[in-house]
Design a protein around this motif. Structure first.
Motif, PDB file in Angstrom:
ATOM      1  N   TYR A 113       5.545 -13.075   1.571  1.00  0.00           N
ATOM      2  CA  TYR A 113       5.453 -11.639   1.806  1.00  0.00           C
ATOM      3  C   TYR A 113       5.372 -10.875   0.485  1.00  0.00           C
ATOM      4  O   TYR A 113       4.658  -9.876   0.385  1.00  0.00           O
ATOM      5  CB  TYR A 113       6.643 -11.139   2.619  1.00  0.00           C
ATOM      6  CG  TYR A 113       6.540 -11.461   4.083  1.00  0.00           C
ATOM      7  CD1 TYR A 113       5.438 -11.071   4.833  1.00  0.00           C
ATOM      8  CD2 TYR A 113       7.547 -12.161   4.727  1.00  0.00           C
ATOM      9  CE1 TYR A 113       5.341 -11.373   6.177  1.00  0.00           C
ATOM     10  CE2 TYR A 113       7.460 -12.457   6.075  1.00  0.00           C
ATOM     11  CZ  TYR A 113       6.355 -12.063   6.791  1.00  0.00           C
ATOM     12  OH  TYR A 113       6.263 -12.360   8.115  1.00  0.00           O
ATOM     13  N   ALA A 114       6.092 -11.316  -0.514  1.00  0.00           N
ATOM     14  CA  ALA A 114       6.059 -10.647  -1.817  1.00  0.00           C
ATOM     15  C   ALA A 114       4.664 -10.728  -2.430  1.00  0.00           C
ATOM     16  O   ALA A 114       4.136  -9.726  -2.949  1.00  0.00           O
ATOM     17  CB  ALA A 114       7.088 -11.269  -2.753  1.00  0.00           C
ATOM     18  N   VAL A 115       4.033 -11.897  -2.368  1.00  0.00           N
ATOM     19  CA  VAL A 115       2.680 -12.045  -2.908  1.00  0.00           C
ATOM     20  C   VAL A 115       1.706 -11.180  -2.118  1.00  0.00           C
ATOM     21  O   VAL A 115       0.830 -10.520  -2.689  1.00  0.00           O
ATOM     22  CB  VAL A 115       2.255 -13.541  -2.889  1.00  0.00           C
ATOM     23  CG1 VAL A 115       0.785 -13.693  -3.208  1.00  0.00           C
ATOM     24  CG2 VAL A 115       3.101 -14.326  -3.874  1.00  0.00           C
ATOM     25  N   GLY A 116       1.849 -11.149  -0.797  1.00  0.00           N
ATOM     26  CA  GLY A 116       0.985 -10.309   0.031  1.00  0.00           C
ATOM     27  C   GLY A 116       1.152  -8.833  -0.270  1.00  0.00           C
ATOM     28  O   GLY A 116       0.180  -8.078  -0.311  1.00  0.00           O
ATOM     29  N   THR A 117       2.388  -8.406  -0.509  1.00  0.00           N
ATOM     30  CA  THR A 117       2.651  -7.002  -0.835  1.00  0.00           C
ATOM     31  C   THR A 117       2.034  -6.627  -2.173  1.00  0.00           C
ATOM     32  O   THR A 117       1.431  -5.554  -2.314  1.00  0.00           O
ATOM     33  CB  THR A 117       4.174  -6.737  -0.859  1.00  0.00           C
ATOM     34  OG1 THR A 117       4.704  -7.076   0.413  1.00  0.00           O
ATOM     35  CG2 THR A 117       4.479  -5.299  -1.185  1.00  0.00           C
ATOM     36  N   ILE A 118       2.146  -7.496  -3.148  1.00  0.00           N
ATOM     37  CA  ILE A 118       1.554  -7.232  -4.465  1.00  0.00           C
ATOM     38  C   ILE A 118       0.030  -7.166  -4.355  1.00  0.00           C
ATOM     39  O   ILE A 118      -0.613  -6.291  -4.955  1.00  0.00           O
ATOM     40  CB  ILE A 118       2.001  -8.300  -5.484  1.00  0.00           C
ATOM     41  CG1 ILE A 118       3.483  -8.114  -5.785  1.00  0.00           C
ATOM     42  CG2 ILE A 118       1.170  -8.226  -6.759  1.00  0.00           C
ATOM     43  CD1 ILE A 118       4.097  -9.231  -6.601  1.00  0.00           C
ATOM     44  N   ALA A 119      -0.563  -8.063  -3.573  1.00  0.00           N
ATOM     45  CA  ALA A 119      -2.018  -8.046  -3.379  1.00  0.00           C
ATOM     46  C   ALA A 119      -2.451  -6.756  -2.690  1.00  0.00           C
ATOM     47  O   ALA A 119      -3.463  -6.146  -3.063  1.00  0.00           O
ATOM     48  CB  ALA A 119      -2.446  -9.265  -2.572  1.00  0.00           C
ATOM     49  N   ALA A 120      -1.690  -6.318  -1.685  1.00  0.00           N
ATOM     50  CA  ALA A 120      -2.028  -5.077  -0.979  1.00  0.00           C
ATOM     51  C   ALA A 120      -1.918  -3.869  -1.916  1.00  0.00           C
ATOM     52  O   ALA A 120      -2.759  -2.958  -1.870  1.00  0.00           O
ATOM     53  CB  ALA A 120      -1.120  -4.896   0.228  1.00  0.00           C
ATOM     54  N   CYS A 121      -0.916  -3.860  -2.767  1.00  0.00           N
ATOM     55  CA  CYS A 121      -0.767  -2.757  -3.726  1.00  0.00           C
ATOM     56  C   CYS A 121      -1.913  -2.742  -4.723  1.00  0.00           C
ATOM     57  O   CYS A 121      -2.435  -1.678  -5.078  1.00  0.00           O
ATOM     58  CB  CYS A 121       0.572  -2.859  -4.454  1.00  0.00           C
ATOM     59  SG  CYS A 121       1.982  -2.486  -3.409  1.00  0.00           S
ATOM     60  N   GLY A 122      -2.318  -3.909  -5.167  1.00  0.00           N
ATOM     61  CA  GLY A 122      -3.471  -4.000  -6.081  1.00  0.00           C
ATOM     62  C   GLY A 122      -4.745  -3.499  -5.422  1.00  0.00           C
ATOM     63  O   GLY A 122      -5.529  -2.753  -6.025  1.00  0.00           O
ATOM     64  N   PHE A 123      -4.969  -3.901  -4.166  1.00  0.00           N
ATOM     65  CA  PHE A 123      -6.149  -3.444  -3.443  1.00  0.00           C
ATOM     66  C   PHE A 123      -6.112  -1.936  -3.238  1.00  0.00           C
ATOM     67  O   PHE A 123      -7.132  -1.246  -3.369  1.00  0.00           O
ATOM     68  CB  PHE A 123      -6.236  -4.160  -2.090  1.00  0.00           C
ATOM     69  CG  PHE A 123      -7.420  -3.762  -1.274  1.00  0.00           C
ATOM     70  CD1 PHE A 123      -8.698  -4.159  -1.635  1.00  0.00           C
ATOM     71  CD2 PHE A 123      -7.259  -2.983  -0.137  1.00  0.00           C
ATOM     72  CE1 PHE A 123      -9.797  -3.785  -0.885  1.00  0.00           C
ATOM     73  CE2 PHE A 123      -8.355  -2.609   0.617  1.00  0.00           C
ATOM     74  CZ  PHE A 123      -9.623  -3.013   0.246  1.00  0.00           C
TER      75      PHE A 123
END
Length: 92
Positions: free
Chosen positions: A53-63
């Motif tokens: 979930y942490a990696v997914g959240t960081i990816a979503a913030c980057g996008f």
């Protein structure tokens, strides 16, 4: 005499069985270890999910940051403003 030894064997066997069935017996300790092992396995799985979930959240913030930069750029902003203005001035 044979009967005495048989009854003492039966009573010792019954005592062991009763120990396992009583709440304070050996079975209680074994059940505790099984619950503890199950909790440890569940905690290990929870850690993996949290990391994902942490990696997914960081990816979503980057996008979201890239999308924000694109939307706030000059040409895209002008095009969006034109579309919104045109939509608001449509005669009904």
């Amino acid at each position: 005499m044979g009967m005495v030894s048989t009854s003492s064997t039966v009573s010792a066997s019954s005592a062991r069985t009763a120990d396992r069935q009583r709440p304070g017996g050996r079975n209680r300790a074994a059940a505790w270890w099984r619950r503890r092992a199950r909790a440890c396995r569940a905690a290990a799985e929870a850690g993996m999910s949290t990391a994902e979930y942490a990696v997914g959240t960081i990816a979503a913030c980057g996008f979201a940051a890239v999308l924000y930069k694109i939307v706030t750029s000059g040409p895209v902003r002008a095009a969006l403003t034109g579309v919104i203005t045109k939509a608001l001035h449509v005669p009904f």
